[in-house]
Design an enzyme around this catalytic site. Structure first.
Site, PDB file in Angstrom:
ATOM      1  N   ARG A 247      45.861 -33.053  48.520  1.00 59.66           N
ATOM      2  CA  ARG A 247      47.074 -32.829  47.735  1.00 59.66           C
ATOM      3  C   ARG A 247      48.272 -33.180  48.596  1.00 59.66           C
ATOM      4  O   ARG A 247      48.419 -32.663  49.704  1.00 59.66           O
ATOM      5  CB  ARG A 247      47.189 -31.352  47.324  1.00 59.66           C
ATOM      6  CG  ARG A 247      46.109 -30.904  46.415  1.00 59.66           C
ATOM      7  CD  ARG A 247      46.492 -29.662  45.652  1.00 59.66           C
ATOM      8  NE  ARG A 247      47.132 -28.620  46.473  1.00 59.66           N
ATOM      9  CZ  ARG A 247      47.593 -27.497  45.969  1.00 59.66           C
ATOM     10  NH1 ARG A 247      47.510 -27.268  44.670  1.00 59.66           N
ATOM     11  NH2 ARG A 247      48.125 -26.583  46.738  1.00 59.66           N
TER      12      ARG A 247
ATOM     13  N   THR B 174      54.517 -33.191  46.490  1.00 62.82           N
ATOM     14  CA  THR B 174      54.360 -33.348  45.035  1.00 62.82           C
ATOM     15  C   THR B 174      53.205 -32.520  44.482  1.00 62.82           C
ATOM     16  O   THR B 174      53.118 -32.302  43.271  1.00 62.82           O
ATOM     17  CB  THR B 174      54.082 -34.821  44.682  1.00 62.82           C
ATOM     18  OG1 THR B 174      52.824 -35.182  45.273  1.00 62.82           O
ATOM     19  CG2 THR B 174      55.174 -35.745  45.209  1.00 62.82           C
TER      20      THR B 174
ATOM     21  N   ASP C 152      44.102 -21.392  52.003  1.00 58.68           N
ATOM     22  CA  ASP C 152      43.674 -22.802  52.012  1.00 58.68           C
ATOM     23  C   ASP C 152      42.186 -22.867  52.340  1.00 58.68           C
ATOM     24  O   ASP C 152      41.761 -22.575  53.463  1.00 58.68           O
ATOM     25  CB  ASP C 152      44.501 -23.562  53.056  1.00 58.68           C
ATOM     26  CG  ASP C 152      44.251 -25.061  52.966  1.00 58.68           C
ATOM     27  OD1 ASP C 152      45.213 -25.799  52.740  1.00 58.68           O
ATOM     28  OD2 ASP C 152      43.077 -25.490  53.117  1.00 58.68           O
TER      29      ASP C 152
ATOM     30  N   ASP D 228      41.044 -25.219  55.307  1.00 61.51           N
ATOM     31  CA  ASP D 228      41.403 -24.672  56.617  1.00 61.51           C
ATOM     32  C   ASP D 228      40.511 -23.493  56.987  1.00 61.51           C
ATOM     33  O   ASP D 228      40.123 -23.326  58.140  1.00 61.51           O
ATOM     34  CB  ASP D 228      42.870 -24.223  56.625  1.00 61.51           C
ATOM     35  CG  ASP D 228      43.825 -25.405  56.745  1.00 61.51           C
ATOM     36  OD1 ASP D 228      43.368 -26.505  57.107  1.00 61.51           O
ATOM     37  OD2 ASP D 228      45.023 -25.220  56.463  1.00 61.51           O
TER      38      ASP D 228
HETATM   39  C1  PRP Z   1      42.276 -28.197  47.958  1.00 61.44           C
HETATM   40  C2  PRP Z   1      41.017 -27.811  47.202  1.00 61.44           C
HETATM   41  C3  PRP Z   1      41.063 -28.734  46.010  1.00 61.44           C
HETATM   42  C4  PRP Z   1      42.544 -28.843  45.754  1.00 61.44           C
HETATM   43  C5  PRP Z   1      42.866 -27.982  44.566  1.00 61.44           C
HETATM   44  O1  PRP Z   1      42.114 -29.335  48.689  1.00 61.44           O
HETATM   45  O2  PRP Z   1      39.855 -27.952  47.957  1.00 61.44           O
HETATM   46  O3  PRP Z   1      40.497 -30.003  46.244  1.00 61.44           O
HETATM   47  O4  PRP Z   1      43.221 -28.361  46.908  1.00 61.44           O
HETATM   48  O5  PRP Z   1      44.201 -28.138  44.213  1.00 61.44           O
HETATM   49  P1  PRP Z   1      44.651 -28.805  42.837  1.00 61.44           P
HETATM   50  O6  PRP Z   1      43.812 -28.194  41.782  1.00 61.44           O
HETATM   51  O7  PRP Z   1      46.097 -28.426  42.741  1.00 61.44           O
HETATM   52  O8  PRP Z   1      44.463 -30.292  42.957  1.00 61.44           O
HETATM   53  P2  PRP Z   1      43.268 -29.919  49.665  1.00 61.44           P
HETATM   54  O9  PRP Z   1      44.134 -30.866  48.911  1.00 61.44           O
HETATM   55  O10 PRP Z   1      43.947 -28.766  50.350  1.00 61.44           O
HETATM   56  O11 PRP Z   1      42.461 -30.818  50.666  1.00 61.44           O
HETATM   57  P3  PRP Z   1      41.433 -30.364  51.826  1.00 61.44           P
HETATM   58  O12 PRP Z   1      40.242 -29.728  51.135  1.00 61.44           O
HETATM   59  O13 PRP Z   1      41.090 -31.663  52.457  1.00 61.44           O
HETATM   60  O14 PRP Z   1      42.125 -29.402  52.738  1.00 61.44           O
HETATM   61  N1  URA Z   2      43.971 -25.437  47.574  1.00 66.65           N
HETATM   62  C1  URA Z   2      43.537 -24.386  48.289  1.00 66.65           C
HETATM   63  O1  URA Z   2      42.773 -24.538  49.249  1.00 66.65           O
HETATM   64  N2  URA Z   2      43.980 -23.156  47.946  1.00 66.65           N
HETATM   65  C2  URA Z   2      44.798 -22.954  46.906  1.00 66.65           C
HETATM   66  O2  URA Z   2      45.153 -21.781  46.633  1.00 66.65           O
HETATM   67  C3  URA Z   2      45.243 -24.065  46.176  1.00 66.65           C
HETATM   68  C4  URA Z   2      44.802 -25.297  46.513  1.00 66.65           C
END
Ligand code: PRP
Ligand code: URA
Length: 210
Positions: A105, A109, A201, A204
């Site tokens: 994400r 945005t 997160d 993380d």
């Molecule tokens: C997180 C999670 C989803 C997304 C959900 O990933 O694992 O893929 O956010 O958010 P959304 O429904 O608003 O799209 P992130 O973008 O943090 O990436 P990462 O898993 O690589 O940390």
């Molecule tokens: N992605 C995450 O990992 N946590 C949230 O709460 C939203 C998006």
């Protein structure tokens, strides 16, 4: 007509999700909980797999029993956090193929940016289970499912652990044919598009990054 989402109410899932949310839970236990909850969710999500009859011989007699009717499955985690769910899913269905979709994400945005997509070559013959613990705005899930649909799988289910109402609405609107399974449906998103109360997160917490 869109499919009704499945929202788990099993006490074991509720118990494990509580410890997943707790900020004092470290990465090792967090990963273990994600795996255990995924196994319990996949138990539900595979409930409609078709069966066929086979005749076997027990030490006592010959009898007709049932086995899964040769259905081919594929698991597609959304990187990174979806990776934490793969082992749990494979524990139940070791013969499944695994594809990967990389999305993050954009911090400003909150829109998903795709950086990787590798799917099984015979995905058009498979029932796909998309894995991601978090369904927040729904942007990542909607995009990942659109990518997978270009390859015409037999069916798609989306398995997550925590969903926000906003994400649930987005996925059912964009992909009414996709059944969503979640372990908990939370209250809302905050101003940073994080789920409230959520768990923070997920990527993380699984990988110990920040
Ligand atoms: C997180 C999670 C989803 C997304 C959900 O990933 O694992 O893929 O956010 O958010 P959304 O429904 O608003 O799209 P992130 O973008 O943090 O990436 P990462 O898993 O690589 O940390
Ligand atoms: N992605 C995450 O990992 N946590 C949230 O709460 C939203 C998006």
């Amino acid at each position: 007509m869109s499919m009704q989402p499945f929202i788990a109410d099993h006490p074991l899932i509720r118990h494990k999700v509580t410890f997943l949310r707790d900020e004092n839970t470290g990465s090792k236990q967090f990963r273990e909980l994600i795996q255990e909850i995924t196994e319990l969710m996949m138990y539900e999500a595979t409930r409609d797999l078709p069966l066929c009859d086979v005749e076997i011989k027990t030490p006592i007699t010959t009898t007709t029993c049932q086995v899964i009717a040769g259905r081919k499955l594929a698991f597609v985690p959304i990187l990174r956090a979806g990776l934490g769910m793969v082992d749990g899913a494979l524990e139940l269905v070791p013969a499944a193929r695994v594809g990967h979709i990389g999305l993050y994400r954009d911090p400003k945005t909150h829109l998903p940016v795709e950086y990787y997509c590798k799917l099984p070559s015979d995905i058009d013959e498979r029932d796909v289970f998309v894995l991601d613990p978090m369904l927040a705005t729904g942007g990542s899930a909607v995009d990942a499912i659109s990518q997978i649909k270009k390859r015409h799988p037999r069916s798609i289910k989306f398995i997550c652990i925590i969903a926000a109402p906003e994400g649930m609405a987005a996925i059912t609107k964009a992909h009414p044919d996709v059944q969503v399974y979640c372990a908990a449906l939370d209250e809302r998103l905050n101003e940073n598009a994080y789920i409230v109360p959520g768990l923070g997160d997920a990527g993380d917490r699984i990988f110990g990054t920040k």
